[in-house]
Scaffold this active site. Sequence first.
Site, mmCIF file in Angstrom:
data_model
loop_
_atom_site.group_PDB
_atom_site.id
_atom_site.type_symbol
_atom_site.label_atom_id
_atom_site.label_comp_id
_atom_site.label_asym_id
_atom_site.label_seq_id
_atom_site.Cartn_x
_atom_site.Cartn_y
_atom_site.Cartn_z
ATOM 1 N N THR A 11 0.424 0.715 -4.403
ATOM 2 C CA THR A 11 -0.355 0.886 -5.629
ATOM 3 C C THR A 11 -1.090 -0.381 -6.022
ATOM 4 O O THR A 11 -2.188 -0.320 -6.584
ATOM 5 C CB THR A 11 0.580 1.331 -6.780
ATOM 6 O OG1 THR A 11 1.163 2.590 -6.432
ATOM 7 C CG2 THR A 11 -0.176 1.475 -8.090
ATOM 8 N N SER A 47 3.471 3.150 0.451
ATOM 9 C CA SER A 47 4.723 2.719 1.085
ATOM 10 C C SER A 47 5.408 3.851 1.836
ATOM 11 O O SER A 47 6.035 3.634 2.878
ATOM 12 C CB SER A 47 5.674 2.130 0.042
ATOM 13 O OG SER A 47 6.030 3.116 -0.921
ATOM 14 N N THR A 57 5.734 0.673 -4.540
ATOM 15 C CA THR A 57 7.034 0.563 -5.214
ATOM 16 C C THR A 57 7.986 1.707 -4.877
ATOM 17 O O THR A 57 9.193 1.572 -5.077
ATOM 18 C CB THR A 57 6.851 0.514 -6.743
ATOM 19 O OG1 THR A 57 6.169 1.703 -7.176
ATOM 20 C CG2 THR A 57 6.046 -0.709 -7.148
ATOM 21 N N ASP A 58 7.473 2.827 -4.361
ATOM 22 C CA ASP A 58 8.345 3.981 -4.137
ATOM 23 C C ASP A 58 9.460 3.676 -3.148
ATOM 24 O O ASP A 58 10.601 4.122 -3.323
ATOM 25 C CB ASP A 58 7.528 5.180 -3.644
ATOM 26 C CG ASP A 58 6.676 5.780 -4.744
ATOM 27 O OD1 ASP A 58 6.925 5.476 -5.917
ATOM 28 O OD2 ASP A 58 5.757 6.563 -4.421
#
Length: 369
Positions: free
Chosen positions: A47, A84, A118-119
């Site tokens: 992101t 990710s 970030t996932d």
Amino acid sequence: MMTVQARRFLLRRHAATVVLLIGALGAASTAGAQAVPRVRLVATGGTISNRTGGRLTAEELVQSMPGIERYARPEFEQFSNLASGELTLDQWLALSKRLNELFKTDNDLAGIVVTSGTDTLEELAYFLDLTVRTEKPVVVVGSMRNPSTLGYEGAANLLEAFRVAASPAARNKGALVVLNDEINSAREATKTDALRLETFQTRGYGVLGVVDADRVVFYRDVVKRHTSKSEFDLSSVAKLPRVDVIMVYQGADGDLIKAAADAGAQGIVIAGAGAGATSGTQREGMIYAAKKGAIVVTTTRTGSGRIAPRRRTNAAPPPGNAANPLSPEEQARLVAGEDLAPVKARVLLMVALTRTKDPAEIQRMFSEY
């Protein structure tokens, strides 16, 4: 009155003084620049790069940090530019090997910053914590808002990540996760909210430190094995073994565990209820997988807490059943995941299986890492 010769002498002397001053200032400036640590950005996407109309490149990310020259001399390279969840395990391997190569061939490099979505950031960060063998900082960073969103925090997070990577205090602390002014250990950091900026937290243990306006501050250390003390060398590993995660829920069927074992999983992580309880026919599935040779690691789905290794005594009944008992060797394949979250237990088990299939050794690794 001053003679013409005297004026010329004074002018020449003044000019020489100016040259000397300029040279001294230039030398001081060069020395100052050299004193600022070199930090390299290895961008993978996420992101933090996902601008509407096209992703930001590694170079554009570096250019987005005002005042970076006060803290570090930034360098950059584009490893990938993906969400990710789109990174493959083969790319994980390649990234780990690339970071090891950078540290091995560039002794003057102070640290490395890796951008990630970030996932799955917590999984990638822990993988690097186990496999990048260096005392220098490896800092994983991302953002919750994209560059086209009001309140985008990516540039601030990235600047803080560079500051941590340049800080001598960050050495020997393993891979670190830096977002929202906070520093967390890669082993412990967990994404706790789908949207909020303060999503990455260390439940139960607290942050390692903070990044404030004046300096980088650490409050505690990391005692588990990591990075420079890691025994995991992936330089000759071409493929990570398959490890699946199965969640416990009321009335769950053990067929999913059996299916994972039949599909070739060398390891299976059980995200257990409470202190590792199963439900439905999952226990039968675990026995089936252990008999097929898979390592079965029990963790907790609660978000915190420790699953301790089973005490082996002559009086203790085997964890199978009367119709389908486990041999001592098969019983040993039921490993306790300690306090690792299920997804991180999977990472450690994948890496552990590149070295050994001995259950006792793998249990040792879960106790030490």
